[in-house]
Design a protein around this motif. Sequence first.
Motif, PDB file in Angstrom:
ATOM      1  N   VAL B 287       0.841  -1.202   0.000  1.00  0.00           N
ATOM      2  CA  VAL B 287       0.000   0.000   0.000  1.00  0.00           C
ATOM      3  C   VAL B 287       0.882   1.259   0.000  1.00  0.00           C
ATOM      4  O   VAL B 287       0.714   2.151  -0.842  1.00  0.00           O
ATOM      5  CB  VAL B 287      -0.950  -0.010   1.231  1.00  0.00           C
ATOM      6  N   PHE B 288       1.832   1.333   0.929  1.00  0.00           N
ATOM      7  CA  PHE B 288       2.707   2.511   1.005  1.00  0.00           C
ATOM      8  C   PHE B 288       3.529   2.665  -0.272  1.00  0.00           C
ATOM      9  O   PHE B 288       3.773   3.771  -0.734  1.00  0.00           O
ATOM     10  CB  PHE B 288       3.648   2.421   2.217  1.00  0.00           C
ATOM     11  N   HIS B 289       3.940   1.534  -0.799  1.00  0.00           N
ATOM     12  CA  HIS B 289       4.710   1.601  -2.040  1.00  0.00           C
ATOM     13  C   HIS B 289       3.877   2.234  -3.159  1.00  0.00           C
ATOM     14  O   HIS B 289       4.361   3.090  -3.898  1.00  0.00           O
ATOM     15  CB  HIS B 289       5.192   0.212  -2.450  1.00  0.00           C
ATOM     16  N   LEU B 347      -5.665  -1.712  -5.981  1.00  0.00           N
ATOM     17  CA  LEU B 347      -5.062  -2.736  -5.135  1.00  0.00           C
ATOM     18  C   LEU B 347      -5.188  -2.359  -3.662  1.00  0.00           C
ATOM     19  O   LEU B 347      -5.558  -3.181  -2.823  1.00  0.00           O
ATOM     20  CB  LEU B 347      -3.585  -2.909  -5.518  1.00  0.00           C
ATOM     21  N   ILE B 348      -4.888  -1.088  -3.360  1.00  0.00           N
ATOM     22  CA  ILE B 348      -4.966  -0.616  -1.971  1.00  0.00           C
ATOM     23  C   ILE B 348      -6.378  -0.828  -1.432  1.00  0.00           C
ATOM     24  O   ILE B 348      -6.577  -1.423  -0.379  1.00  0.00           O
ATOM     25  CB  ILE B 348      -4.614   0.888  -1.886  1.00  0.00           C
ATOM     26  N   GLU B 349      -7.337  -0.343  -2.185  1.00  0.00           N
ATOM     27  CA  GLU B 349      -8.725  -0.406  -1.756  1.00  0.00           C
ATOM     28  C   GLU B 349      -9.179  -1.845  -1.520  1.00  0.00           C
ATOM     29  O   GLU B 349      -9.708  -2.182  -0.469  1.00  0.00           O
ATOM     30  CB  GLU B 349      -9.601   0.215  -2.854  1.00  0.00           C
ATOM     31  N   LYS B 350      -8.925  -2.679  -2.526  1.00  0.00           N
ATOM     32  CA  LYS B 350      -9.386  -4.065  -2.453  1.00  0.00           C
ATOM     33  C   LYS B 350      -8.723  -4.803  -1.299  1.00  0.00           C
ATOM     34  O   LYS B 350      -9.370  -5.540  -0.573  1.00  0.00           O
ATOM     35  CB  LYS B 350      -9.062  -4.784  -3.759  1.00  0.00           C
ATOM     36  N   CYS B 351      -7.420  -4.597  -1.187  1.00  0.00           N
ATOM     37  CA  CYS B 351      -6.651  -5.340  -0.197  1.00  0.00           C
ATOM     38  C   CYS B 351      -7.107  -5.001   1.221  1.00  0.00           C
ATOM     39  O   CYS B 351      -7.331  -5.890   2.044  1.00  0.00           O
ATOM     40  CB  CYS B 351      -5.172  -5.049  -0.382  1.00  0.00           C
TER      41      CYS B 351
END
Lengths: 142, 385
Positions: B287-289, B347-351
């Motif tokens: 996420v941070f990446h 990706l962030i949201e889903k994860c």
Amino acid sequence: MPVAHTDFPFAGCRILVAEDTLIVAETIQFLLRKRQCEVVGPFPTVTEALQAARTEQNLTGALLDINLNGELIYPAAHELARRNIPFIFLTGYAAASLADPFKSARILEKPFSANDFDAAFRSAFCPPTPHGTQNGSQNKPS
Amino acid sequence: MRRTKPKVRQPRPTRKPSIARKSRTVRPVRKAPSRKKPARALARKKPFAPASPRPAGLSDDLARARLAAIVDSSEDAIVSKNLDGIILSWNAAAERMFGHSAAEAIGKSINLIIPADRRNEEVEIISRVRRGEHVDHFDTVRLTKSGERIDIAITVSPVRDARGVIIGASKIARDISERKAREEHQKILLAELDHRVKNMLAVVSSIATQTIQTTTTLDEFASAFEGRIQALAHAHKLLSKFQWKGTLLTSLLEQVVLTFCRDKIQCGFDKQEVMLPARAALALALVFHELATNASKYGALSNSSGSVRIAWDLKSNGPLRTLRLTWTETDGPLVNKPTKSGFGTTLIEKCIRYEFGGNVRFEYKPHGFRCLIEMNWSTQADKPQ
């Protein structure tokens, strides 16, 4: 977008997916959709997977990660076996570490290639008939 | 391992049977491996040297008493038995190891300490002893008085009388339960490592599959893929420091985000320490990446005036933890809301939603982009990734 795999007679299958890591779940969905299969889930917890295993109709089969964030998927596997729905375990664990009734269950070892995926599919599931899905290979706990 | 030379031994006095019995264990005492040396090496030293000449003036009784004392003070159980398996001597370590006193054990069958499923071993051992053979460091299981099974290694040697006739066996038993426990622990660790590696490879392979879908050129793929793998590698490195129990949020930010920043002024973090479980650390690394990559391409890390502040708050409710984290960009270029969400933000949201029952909000305000993350985990369950 999805390209039909003509030699992969599973278009129209409904596959339940339980996998707790999103990025892996996404890849499984991607592989299934590319093969024109319908994804039921994916579910990140045993509770959700078990609920779906109880209630979902016309399931062709299931792909089950054994360990969902520390919880074992076995209750859902038992339910599927009871309903005669074949399933494949997804795992990074060695087959020997499976719980007793599932020692001979089918396993797709992580990490898997698209070929491994297809092979596991063929060995565990039966292609749907024109009259709807039909559960063929039994994956009952012995 | 056949002994050919009868042992040189003085005739035993018959008037003191207890010492006479103990004298049968003379040979094993000499053979008993020193604790400093590897047992294996000594076990191969064969056959034993015949009794070395005693210092002149030392009486037989004194020599026997001294040997008896050695047997008694040994940390290994030393037991002798006749060819019918009747126990003839039983030292103090045997009392401690098996729980039976010498008085209780002597005169009884050795089956006293052999579990029913191991009785055939004893038959085999006795038949080898009859042939004059030794049994070296044989790992087996014995029963204590309380019925507990203990892991031991035994060394069995024939005992001969003055004429060289085999009349029984001496048995040295060493408690190897600690070693067995260590081996078991190591096996578990290796299986866990194997599992972790396979899962990690599955994640890497999935990242490749996902990255291919969203990049158009090979260069684009290579740099996006490499960045994501690096982020995972950073999380890995931090987690291995704490045996995969977790890592600190600040450490993770320093590893993953600071590389995109000019200095710690451009990127400021809260100080509150939060211990992230392994799976939260791995997810947040990605996420941070993604956030830092986007900031360095389009946001506050793409010009010299912009900066990023990362603030958070952790709430505990029993074993449940809720982390609220804000990523706030200021003084970057004017923000335009993207027309479609990219792979990173998706990706962030889903994860966060999928793995942590949380939610993510992206705010594209003109003066800066903001990302609000709320995620939950339990300190009770953490699956090794």
